[in-house]
Design an enzyme around this catalytic site. Structure first.
Site, PDB file in Angstrom:
ATOM      1  N   SER A 139      19.607  18.183  49.542  1.00  0.00           N
ATOM      2  CA  SER A 139      19.590  19.722  49.516  1.00  0.00           C
ATOM      3  C   SER A 139      20.103  20.250  50.726  1.00  0.00           C
ATOM      4  CB  SER A 139      18.035  19.878  50.150  1.00  0.00           C
ATOM      5  OG  SER A 139      17.815  20.681  50.026  1.00  0.00           O
ATOM      6  N   TYR A 152      10.150  17.066  53.806  1.00  0.00           N
ATOM      7  CA  TYR A 152      10.843  17.090  52.990  1.00  0.00           C
ATOM      8  C   TYR A 152      12.501  17.044  53.428  1.00  0.00           C
ATOM      9  CZ  TYR A 152      13.427  19.793  48.930  1.00  0.00           C
ATOM     10  OH  TYR A 152      14.758  20.062  47.832  1.00  0.00           O
TER      11      TYR A 152
END
Length: 254
Positions: A139, A152
């Site tokens: 990401s 995350y």
């Protein structure tokens, strides 16, 4: 990674980026198998898209991964690409353990241990193929943190370094390691993200990803233009500004 002629398994592809990528890759001449926990969702997808295969898999369950790998390799012995798409994202408050410990554990289980177990289940088979690829999914938040999603962010940073490391180890094999680095994309990963102006339209993202794969088959990272703001902040020397802008712009960065 070549753009066509592959047999591709994508765990975590019953919706969002995974499903859109599965359909786009199938349309480019690949055999594609979608994977997910819910059998009813898989049946719905294969009814609507009979050109896709489907295998039930829960990437948080080691036994499920082993069963899915055995089924996939039996039904699709030419499998040469695994895309570890499954992932979750949770808002957390790290001031007190009861507001983050359970969610952080779940995020690491899904986002880090899941891909590790997937790779373990398929790596010996992939090494026997003349041209094979593991696609990891990190990401932009692996490179610049969103304040409200610490676990995350950390999980995706771990996937980035895992990708870099196993690429070195597997350099003496036929297995390539490609890291897909999405920006925020309009999916249901987080509440409100599917309609967020801050996020990239899903079709635009997948279209750019396929164009990059076609143009750069030897690429180690797949970076759409929109994620480069996050990916290269440190290299450009404006990392602090990137962090400020990211947390000011994101609807969850309150």
């Amino acid at each position: 990674m070549k753009i066509s002629g592959n047999t591709i398994f994508i765990p975590g592809s019953t919706s969002g980026i995974g499903l859109a990528l599965a359909l786009a890759l199938q349309a480019r001449g690949n055999t594609v198998i979608v994977g997910g926990r819910r059998v009813e969702e898989l049946e719905k997808i294969t009814t609507e898209h009979p050109e896709l295969g489907a295998v039930a898999i829960d990437t948080t369950d080691p036994a499920s991964i082993q069963r899915a790998a055995a089924q996939t390799l039996t039904e699709y012995p030419d499998l040469n690409v695994v895309i570890a798409m499954a992932g979750i994202m949770r808002i957390e408050d790290w001031h007190h353990p009861d507001t983050f410990l359970d969610t952080a554990t779940a995020v690491v289980e899904t986002n880090v241990l899941g891909p590790i177990r997937l790779i373990a289940a398929f790596i010996e088979h992939l090494q026997q193929q003349p041209d094979s690829t593991i696609v990891t999914v990190s990401s932009g938040l692996a490179f610049a943190p969103l304040r409200v999603t610490p676990a995350y962010n950390a999980s995706k940073a771990a996937i980035h370094m895992l990708s870099e490391s196993i690429r070195l180890q597997l350099a003496d094999t036929s297995v390539k390691v490609v890291e897909l680095v999405p920006p925020p994309v309009r999916t249901r990963l987080m509440p409100g993200q599917e309609t967020s102006e801050f996020a990239m339209p899903l079709d635009d993202f997948v279209g750019e990803v396929l164009a990059l794969l076609e143009a750069e088959p030897e690429a180690r990272e797949i970076l759409v233009d929109r994620v480069k703001f996050l990916r290269y902040g440190e290299a450009r020397g404006d990392y602090d500004d990137v962090v400020v802008q990211l947390n000011a712009a994101d609807p969850h960065g309150k």
